[in-house]
Design a protein around this motif. Structure first.
Motif: not given
Length: 310
Positions: A169-175
């Motif tokens: 579900a989580d698709n927030l890529l910290n980069h």
């Protein structure tokens, strides 16, 4: 398309910073970096191509180094620039895997190319009488083929390892790009084996070239110390200094990022390290090799004089 075992079809890249007031200044800063990278590397490629006096093994490898720097900077920087002017910086799953593949391919290729360049300097300084035989065109092509084979195989293994992960579900890529460690953080299944694969591959892709470079320069230093004339020592050091600077910048930032478990290195620090070897190093390489290299400066001056006179 998303992977079969994943419900995520796209990722949202957080970018370099979430402080909106910095986005426009950073956009122009890194746009400037990118323009210098493109112009510097393409100029060095053209200069080596046009000047027959630079058609030697050393500049053959430098030609390929500039080509790799141009390509992998282009793989990363335009997408990062977009993040500064977009409200939501989205990258599709397939695009993310493609960017990851080419990033790994070019970075691993550069790693091994730098070790080949160190070996070239070893032969040139320690065995000058057989240099042209040892570093014949056939040998140079064979070494270059090995560089790109290592880059291709490493990229395929890295991408295969990441493609096997499940993203729920989580698709927030910290980069600001699709990198290995941030993607491992997003996976909703165990990544122990994947982290082990990354650590082993990076140890090989950084360890083998570093060992080769260390042995080459240890032998070079031993040979230089046996040169009696100060002028001879100075000339030998000058031919190696540019390469040593590039090697230190590239491997130092890469080792800091990847030769530590992800739990030890926060991703925000990892972004800074990634920024250094993906954007800063490709920009500095042509400047280092041109400003610190007498042959390049002479060839550049002769080329400009020919253009002006014609």
């Amino acid at each position: 398309m998303a992977a079969k075992n994943s419900s995520v079809t796209e990722f949202i890249l957080t970018g370099l910073t979430d402080q909106l007031e910095l986005h426009i200044p950073l956009f122009f800063l890194f746009l400037g970096f990118y323009l210098v990278t493109v112009l510097g590397n393409l100029a060095l490629i053209a200069l080596i191509w046009l000047n027959s006096c630079l058609h030697t093994p050393m500049y053959f490898f430098l030609f390929n180094l500039s080509l790799i720097d141009f390509c992998y900077s282009t793989t990363i920087t335009p997408k990062m620039l977009k993040s500064f002017v977009s409200k939501k910086n989205i990258i599709l799953h397939a695009e993310c895997m493609t960017q990851l593949f080419f990033f790994c391919f070019f970075v691993i290729s550069e790693s091994f190319l730098l070790s080949v360049m160190a070996y070239d300097r070893y032969v040139a300084i320690c065995k000058p009488l057989v240099y042209m035989v040892t570093m014949s065109p056939q040998v140079c092509l064979f070494l270059l083929l090995g560089v790109y084979v290592m880059g291709l195989s490493g990229a395929m293994v890295h991408m295969g390892s990441i493609a096997s992960l499940t993203f729920c579900a989580d698709n927030l890529l910290n980069h600001f790009m699709c990198d290995i460690l941030p993607l491992l953080k997003l996976s909703c299944n165990s990544t122990y084996v994947n982290e082990l694969v990354v650590f082993i591959l990076v140890a090989i892709d950084i360890g083998m070239p570093i060992i080769t470079i260390f042995i080459s320069y240890a032998l070079i230093l031993s040979s230089i110390l046996h040169i009696h004339s100060t002028e001879g020592r100075s000339k030998a050091f000058s031919t190696c200094s540019s390469h040593i600077i590039v090697v230190s910048l590239f491997f130092g930032s890469g080792a800091f990022m990847y030769l530590k478990p992800p739990s030890i290195l926060p991703l925000d620090q990892g972004k800074v390290s990634s920024l250094f070897y993906t954007i800063v190093v490709p920009m500095l390489n042509p400047l280092i090799y041109s400003l610190r290299n007498k042959d390049v400066k002479v060839s550049l001056r002769n080329t400009l004089e020919r253009k002006i006179s014609s």
